[in-house]
Design a protein around this motif. Sequence first.
Motif, PDB file in Angstrom:
ATOM      1  N   ARG A  15      45.258  -2.422  -0.715  1.00  0.00           N
ATOM      2  CA  ARG A  15      44.131  -1.709  -1.306  1.00  0.00           C
ATOM      3  C   ARG A  15      44.516  -0.298  -1.734  1.00  0.00           C
ATOM      4  N   ASN A  16      45.435   0.318  -0.990  1.00  0.00           N
ATOM      5  CA  ASN A  16      45.700   1.736  -1.188  1.00  0.00           C
ATOM      6  C   ASN A  16      47.081   2.049  -1.761  1.00  0.00           C
ATOM      7  N   THR A  17      47.825   1.024  -2.143  1.00  0.00           N
ATOM      8  CA  THR A  17      49.150   1.244  -2.736  1.00  0.00           C
ATOM      9  C   THR A  17      49.270   0.339  -3.952  1.00  0.00           C
ATOM     10  N   ALA A  18      48.996   0.893  -5.109  1.00  0.00           N
ATOM     11  CA  ALA A  18      48.888   0.078  -6.330  1.00  0.00           C
ATOM     12  C   ALA A  18      50.199  -0.602  -6.704  1.00  0.00           C
ATOM     13  N   ASP A  19      51.328   0.033  -6.416  1.00  0.00           N
ATOM     14  CA  ASP A  19      52.608  -0.522  -6.861  1.00  0.00           C
ATOM     15  C   ASP A  19      53.282  -1.389  -5.799  1.00  0.00           C
ATOM     16  N   PHE A  20      52.542  -1.760  -4.757  1.00  0.00           N
ATOM     17  CA  PHE A  20      53.121  -2.591  -3.699  1.00  0.00           C
ATOM     18  C   PHE A  20      53.413  -4.004  -4.207  1.00  0.00           C
ATOM     19  N   THR A  21      54.599  -4.511  -3.901  1.00  0.00           N
ATOM     20  CA  THR A  21      54.966  -5.894  -4.198  1.00  0.00           C
ATOM     21  C   THR A  21      55.559  -6.507  -2.939  1.00  0.00           C
ATOM     22  N   CYS A  22      54.971  -7.574  -2.468  1.00  0.00           N
ATOM     23  CA  CYS A  22      55.484  -8.238  -1.275  1.00  0.00           C
ATOM     24  C   CYS A  22      56.758  -9.001  -1.620  1.00  0.00           C
ATOM     25  N   PRO A  23      57.832  -8.826  -0.849  1.00  0.00           N
ATOM     26  CA  PRO A  23      59.096  -9.499  -1.168  1.00  0.00           C
ATOM     27  C   PRO A  23      59.236 -10.900  -0.595  1.00  0.00           C
ATOM     28  N   HIS A  24      58.267 -11.323   0.203  1.00  0.00           N
ATOM     29  CA  HIS A  24      58.406 -12.590   0.912  1.00  0.00           C
ATOM     30  C   HIS A  24      57.927 -13.765   0.052  1.00  0.00           C
ATOM     31  N   PRO A  25      58.546 -14.930   0.234  1.00  0.00           N
ATOM     32  CA  PRO A  25      58.180 -16.089  -0.587  1.00  0.00           C
ATOM     33  C   PRO A  25      56.776 -16.596  -0.293  1.00  0.00           C
ATOM     34  N   ALA A  26      56.114 -17.078  -1.323  1.00  0.00           N
ATOM     35  CA  ALA A  26      54.786 -17.666  -1.141  1.00  0.00           C
ATOM     36  C   ALA A  26      54.901 -18.908  -0.272  1.00  0.00           C
ATOM     37  N   TRP A  27      53.906 -19.075   0.592  1.00  0.00           N
ATOM     38  CA  TRP A  27      53.900 -20.224   1.505  1.00  0.00           C
ATOM     39  C   TRP A  27      52.711 -21.142   1.220  1.00  0.00           C
TER      40      TRP A  27
END
Length: 222
Positions: A15-27
């Motif tokens: 919600r508070n970090t617009a440029d966040f990208t999760c590096p983990h694979p979709a499950w």
Amino acid sequence: MAVAQTKQTCTFKLRNTADFTCPHPAWAKSLCVFHFLSVREGMPDIENWKVASPNEDGIRTEFLGLLQSTESDSSCSVADFRGFCLPSLDLRGRTFTKDVLFNEAHFYGSVVFSETTFEKPANFSNAVFAGSADFYSMGFEDSVSFSQVRFEGDVEFVDGVCNGSAEFAQSTVSGRLQFLNWRFEGECSFEYVRCAKTGTILLEPVNLDNATFLRTPLELLE
């Protein structure tokens, strides 16, 4: 629970970090195993239970594995658990040697941090503690932030220390937030803290010489 290795990465957004990208694979549902429980938000109780119940053991195992590998990786300087949605956890006795990010994490069950040591800065800002949390006989050797945290269950800081600055500003307390024989060696902020009707803050005995309470009603404190 085996985590499928797909080419798609998790689509979870902070919600508070617009440029966040999760590096983990979709499950499942385009989410990684660590963010999967976010689908519970807004679900009716029975559907919530159907999602959580069969998956919690696997999520817990995957998280403990990630924690171990992060600590063992000398090239990694930050343990990044931002936005993780976690079931009950017992992290008793662990030493966190890296900067730790639990920003916007959601602890759905009870969590135990007793006898742990955080050697570097720890950030829990905007996290949610939905159940109980125990911080017994443990220490934050550097700064720690619990700013804008929702303490919904009973949370106890007992016989421990914050050696660096500590931030609890703008947090919301719905259960019992207790500090017993806790030492704040650096600056500590309890500014703009809010309590629900069911919330209480207990400070006994705690040295508050370095604490600030701007816009926090002192009648909230016991």
